[in-house]
Design a protein around this motif. Structure first.
Motif, PDB file in Angstrom:
ATOM      1  N   SER A 450      36.699  47.603 -13.401  1.00  0.00           N
ATOM      2  CA  SER A 450      36.740  46.225 -13.882  1.00  0.00           C
ATOM      3  C   SER A 450      37.654  46.088 -15.091  1.00  0.00           C
ATOM      4  O   SER A 450      38.046  47.075 -15.723  1.00  0.00           O
ATOM      5  N   ALA A 451      37.946  44.866 -15.433  1.00  0.00           N
ATOM      6  CA  ALA A 451      38.544  44.581 -16.729  1.00  0.00           C
ATOM      7  C   ALA A 451      37.492  44.821 -17.812  1.00  0.00           C
ATOM      8  O   ALA A 451      36.289  44.852 -17.528  1.00  0.00           O
ATOM      9  N   PRO A 452      37.905  45.005 -19.068  1.00  0.00           N
ATOM     10  CA  PRO A 452      36.908  45.206 -20.131  1.00  0.00           C
ATOM     11  C   PRO A 452      35.943  44.038 -20.227  1.00  0.00           C
ATOM     12  O   PRO A 452      36.317  42.872 -20.067  1.00  0.00           O
ATOM     13  N   LEU A 453      34.685  44.364 -20.454  1.00  0.00           N
ATOM     14  CA  LEU A 453      33.690  43.335 -20.683  1.00  0.00           C
ATOM     15  C   LEU A 453      33.974  42.623 -22.000  1.00  0.00           C
ATOM     16  O   LEU A 453      34.641  43.169 -22.892  1.00  0.00           O
ATOM     17  N   PRO A 454      33.488  41.407 -22.171  1.00  0.00           N
ATOM     18  CA  PRO A 454      33.743  40.687 -23.424  1.00  0.00           C
ATOM     19  C   PRO A 454      33.051  41.358 -24.612  1.00  0.00           C
ATOM     20  O   PRO A 454      32.180  42.227 -24.458  1.00  0.00           O
ATOM     21  N   VAL A 455      33.419  40.912 -25.781  1.00  0.00           N
ATOM     22  CA  VAL A 455      32.854  41.472 -27.006  1.00  0.00           C
ATOM     23  C   VAL A 455      31.335  41.264 -27.048  1.00  0.00           C
ATOM     24  O   VAL A 455      30.595  42.081 -27.623  1.00  0.00           O
ATOM     25  N   ALA A 456      30.872  40.209 -26.416  1.00  0.00           N
ATOM     26  CA  ALA A 456      29.425  39.972 -26.365  1.00  0.00           C
ATOM     27  C   ALA A 456      28.698  41.055 -25.586  1.00  0.00           C
ATOM     28  O   ALA A 456      27.486  41.226 -25.740  1.00  0.00           O
ATOM     29  N   GLY A 457      29.413  41.807 -24.742  1.00  0.00           N
ATOM     30  CA  GLY A 457      28.835  42.965 -24.070  1.00  0.00           C
ATOM     31  C   GLY A 457      28.125  42.681 -22.773  1.00  0.00           C
ATOM     32  O   GLY A 457      27.563  43.604 -22.164  1.00  0.00           O
ATOM     33  N   ALA A 458      28.113  41.435 -22.302  1.00  0.00           N
ATOM     34  CA  ALA A 458      27.416  41.094 -21.063  1.00  0.00           C
ATOM     35  C   ALA A 458      28.429  40.705 -19.993  1.00  0.00           C
ATOM     36  O   ALA A 458      29.493  40.156 -20.280  1.00  0.00           O
ATOM     37  N   GLY A 459      28.080  41.017 -18.741  1.00  0.00           N
ATOM     38  CA  GLY A 459      28.966  40.636 -17.659  1.00  0.00           C
ATOM     39  C   GLY A 459      28.395  41.016 -16.312  1.00  0.00           C
ATOM     40  O   GLY A 459      27.388  41.729 -16.214  1.00  0.00           O
ATOM     41  N   VAL A 460      29.032  40.524 -15.263  1.00  0.00           N
ATOM     42  CA  VAL A 460      28.678  40.818 -13.876  1.00  0.00           C
ATOM     43  C   VAL A 460      29.928  41.306 -13.178  1.00  0.00           C
ATOM     44  O   VAL A 460      31.002  40.692 -13.286  1.00  0.00           O
ATOM     45  N   VAL A 461      29.802  42.422 -12.468  1.00  0.00           N
ATOM     46  CA  VAL A 461      30.922  42.979 -11.711  1.00  0.00           C
ATOM     47  C   VAL A 461      30.480  43.138 -10.263  1.00  0.00           C
ATOM     48  O   VAL A 461      29.414  43.708  -9.997  1.00  0.00           O
ATOM     49  N   GLU A 462      31.287  42.616  -9.332  1.00  0.00           N
ATOM     50  CA  GLU A 462      30.984  42.735  -7.910  1.00  0.00           C
ATOM     51  C   GLU A 462      32.132  43.418  -7.181  1.00  0.00           C
ATOM     52  O   GLU A 462      33.301  43.349  -7.605  1.00  0.00           O
ATOM     53  N   TRP A 463      31.786  44.050  -6.074  1.00  0.00           N
ATOM     54  CA  TRP A 463      32.778  44.734  -5.237  1.00  0.00           C
ATOM     55  C   TRP A 463      32.262  44.738  -3.805  1.00  0.00           C
ATOM     56  O   TRP A 463      31.044  44.840  -3.587  1.00  0.00           O
ATOM     57  N   ARG A 464      33.168  44.630  -2.856  1.00  0.00           N
ATOM     58  CA  ARG A 464      32.762  44.584  -1.461  1.00  0.00           C
ATOM     59  C   ARG A 464      33.299  45.799  -0.718  1.00  0.00           C
ATOM     60  O   ARG A 464      34.437  46.225  -0.939  1.00  0.00           O
ATOM     61  N   THR A 465      32.466  46.330   0.167  1.00  0.00           N
ATOM     62  CA  THR A 465      32.841  47.513   0.928  1.00  0.00           C
ATOM     63  C   THR A 465      32.052  47.537   2.233  1.00  0.00           C
ATOM     64  O   THR A 465      31.394  46.553   2.588  1.00  0.00           O
ATOM     65  N   THR A 466      32.084  48.667   2.931  1.00  0.00           N
ATOM     66  CA  THR A 466      31.269  48.900   4.124  1.00  0.00           C
ATOM     67  C   THR A 466      30.732  50.327   4.070  1.00  0.00           C
ATOM     68  O   THR A 466      31.319  51.187   3.397  1.00  0.00           O
ATOM     69  N   PRO A 467      29.644  50.625   4.797  1.00  0.00           N
ATOM     70  CA  PRO A 467      29.143  52.000   4.813  1.00  0.00           C
ATOM     71  C   PRO A 467      30.138  53.006   5.385  1.00  0.00           C
ATOM     72  O   PRO A 467      30.111  54.180   4.989  1.00  0.00           O
ATOM     73  N   SER A 468      31.014  52.574   6.276  1.00  0.00           N
ATOM     74  CA  SER A 468      32.001  53.520   6.798  1.00  0.00           C
ATOM     75  C   SER A 468      33.036  53.890   5.741  1.00  0.00           C
ATOM     76  O   SER A 468      33.638  54.967   5.803  1.00  0.00           O
ATOM     77  N   TYR A 469      33.226  53.029   4.744  1.00  0.00           N
ATOM     78  CA  TYR A 469      34.202  53.287   3.692  1.00  0.00           C
ATOM     79  C   TYR A 469      33.571  53.976   2.487  1.00  0.00           C
ATOM     80  O   TYR A 469      34.227  54.755   1.794  1.00  0.00           O
ATOM     81  N   ALA A 470      32.289  53.708   2.234  1.00  0.00           N
ATOM     82  CA  ALA A 470      31.592  54.276   1.081  1.00  0.00           C
ATOM     83  C   ALA A 470      30.188  54.695   1.499  1.00  0.00           C
ATOM     84  O   ALA A 470      29.355  53.839   1.826  1.00  0.00           O
ATOM     85  N   ALA A 471      29.929  56.000   1.511  1.00  0.00           N
ATOM     86  CA  ALA A 471      28.599  56.496   1.885  1.00  0.00           C
ATOM     87  C   ALA A 471      27.569  56.175   0.811  1.00  0.00           C
ATOM     88  O   ALA A 471      26.379  56.046   1.103  1.00  0.00           O
ATOM     89  N   TYR A 472      28.015  56.067  -0.411  1.00  0.00           N
ATOM     90  CA  TYR A 472      27.150  55.647  -1.518  1.00  0.00           C
ATOM     91  C   TYR A 472      28.025  55.002  -2.572  1.00  0.00           C
ATOM     92  O   TYR A 472      29.268  55.176  -2.586  1.00  0.00           O
TER      93      TYR A 472
END
Length: 501
Positions: A450-472
């Motif tokens: 991700s990009a750096p989180l804001p100075v406040a320190g809170a944020g949400v990061v999402e990412w999309r994948t499939t089980p065939s691409y990522a086992a975990y």
């Protein structure tokens, strides 16, 4: 006072206890004395380089002894750069003998103290109060490292005669604190007090644990369970105190996490002796977890050599984050890949402070566990299942989960059971991590940063994948890097979410 000289290795006998070779020197004898008197013996000798791991000095203790006291010194000659100098540990076994895993253990202080005593009603921290019975006792010397010039030692044993004091009945902390039901609980499972080589009292550690926002801690002294009976006054509705030991062998250290009160686990073996499995099973029979500590630490005897076949979890982050921890993190990630490949159970990760003294912070890092309640069993079950993440302090909190397209979801340590090509959304919510970056790591490596989180320190990061691409997928929260492509030190990381059926 009487002197006895063991010489270089004179009057010695080499024997085997369990599987570990040890050296037994000539015995030291005392004559019975008048009521209330004292008698001392001093023995001297020199151990050469290549000495066995343990050297025993038998002491013939007569009837009528109230207290035994032992003081020792050894030389520390100058050595060339890159050469280890002298370091000599010490402990004692009573008349029940030195058999590996036997009942004779009465205390160990390693190299933390130059003298100790024990009697029925009291003992030096690290040692067990109890009667000083007639018979052959053994002072146990552990020549941790020996200089090229050899290690010359002097031991003075003093017996005090008289009626024994009244034995102390141990009181142990409860296995339950008040808790909040099913919730996330913060703990530090690797701590040292003055009952081994730490400098803090249990009360001081308890105060620091509460100040760090911890819900639970684990007593883990080096090679002794003598602290177990000294935590009852520290525990409370707001702090669960579990009992254990750091088994400190010559081939690595392992934390026994949450054993039954009074459990002693022997440490006198190496990987080549093929004895670790026996004592790992003892830890589990006593209700504890087997957790190899700081597996890639560089101190002598600290690097883990026993393999991970007996591990219930592994301490990936130990104290301030260092290159050793980075290596351990990568090694653990490789074990995750192997577990996916072989279709076998995986080993969850933990983090602990290993705090010994000021200024070592208690609770940095800490393991945050999803447990059904604040009890010994519930916390252990959460750790064993991998429902946990590691954070540098209580200021940092994470929520991590994976979701499928039809409402399926799984959290840390769980499996999202969807088809290989099902779209999966991975979501991390974080607070308390100013300017940190988030990385999602899979069996292929880092696939999203991700990009750096804001100075406040809170944020949400999402990412999309499939089980065939990522086992975990697991999440890392890292501080800003000092320079170049090298990642910054960890602020937090999670155990994985597994994807696919």
């Amino acid at each position: 006072m009487c002197d006895d000289n063991h010489g270089g290795l004179a009057r010695r006998a080499l024997f085997v206890t369990g599987a570990a070779a040890a050296l037994t020197l000539g015995s030291v004898s005392f004559a019975a004395a008048a009521e209330g008197g004292q008698e001392s013996r001093t023995v001297r000798g020199t151990l050469p380089p290549g000495s066995p791991d343990f050297v025993y000095v038998p002491v013939e203790v007569p009837a009528g002894v109230r207290e035994i006291k032992v003081a020792y010194t050894y030389d520390r000659p100058s050595v060339p750069a890159g050469t280890t100098g002298n370091a000599l540990d010490i402990g004692v076994f009573d008349d029940r003998g030195t058999e590996l895993g036997g009942r004779g253990f009465r205390g160990w202080s390693g190299g933390a103290r130059t003298e100790f005593f024990l009697r029925a009603d009291d003992a030096t921290p690290g040692y067990l109060p109890g009667p000083v019975r007639e018979g052959t006792w053994h002072i146990a010397l552990g020549p941790y490292t020996v200089a090229p010039q050899g290690l010359s030692y002097e031991i003075t044993i003093t017996l005090t005669y008289g009626e024994p004091g009244e034995a102390i009945e141990p009181v142990y902390p409860p296995e339950r604190a008040k808790g909040r039901g099913r919730a996330w609980y913060r703990g530090d499972c690797h701590l040292h007090s003055w009952f081994s080589d730490g400098r803090r009292t249990p009360a001081e550690i308890g105060a620091l644990a509460r100040a760090a926002g911890l819900d639970f801690i684990n007593s883990s002294e080096h090679n002794t369970h003598s602290a177990h009976a000294h935590w009852a006054d520290v525990a409370g509705d707001d702090l669960l105190v579990m009992l254990g030991e750091e088994i400190t062998t010559r081939n690595g250290h392992v934390v026994a996490l949450g054993t039954d009160p009074g459990t002693f686990v022997d440490w006198r073996y190496r990987a080549r002796d093929n004895r670790f499995g026996r004592f790992a099973r003892q830890i589990r029979r006593a209700g504890g977890l087997v957790v190899p500590a700081h597996p890639h630490a560089t101190c002598v005897g600290c690097n883990w050599k026993f393999g991970f076949g007996e591990a219930d979890a592994v301490e990936v982050w130990n104290g301030p984050y260092t290159p050793d921890d980075e290596v351990t993190l990568a090694d653990w990630d490789s074990m995750l890949v192997a577990s996916v490949r072989d279709g076998r159970d995986w080993i969850p990760a933990m983090g602990s402070s290993d705090a010994h003294r000021d200024p070592d912070p208690v609770g940095s890092p800490q393991t945050v566990v999803l447990a059904d309640d604040l009890t010994r069993r519930a916390i252990q079950e959460g750790i064993r299942a991998g429902r946990s993440y590691v954070a540098e302090s209580a200021k940092l909190s994470l929520s991590f989960r994976a979701s499928g397209g039809r409402g399926e979801h799984a959290g840390i340590g769980e499996r999202l059971a969807v088809g290989r090509d099902t779209p999966v959304t991975v979501r991390l919510e974080v607070t308390g991590a100013p300017r940190c970056t988030v990385r999602f790591v899979t069996d292929q490596g880092v696939l999203h940063t991700s990009a750096p989180l804001p100075v406040a320190g809170a944020g949400v990061v999402e990412w999309r994948t499939t089980p065939s691409y990522a086992a975990y997928v697991r999440a890392e929260v890292r501080h800003e890097a000092a320079a170049g492509p090298i990642p910054g030190p960890l602020a937090a990381f999670t155990n994985p979410v597994f994807l696919g059926r």
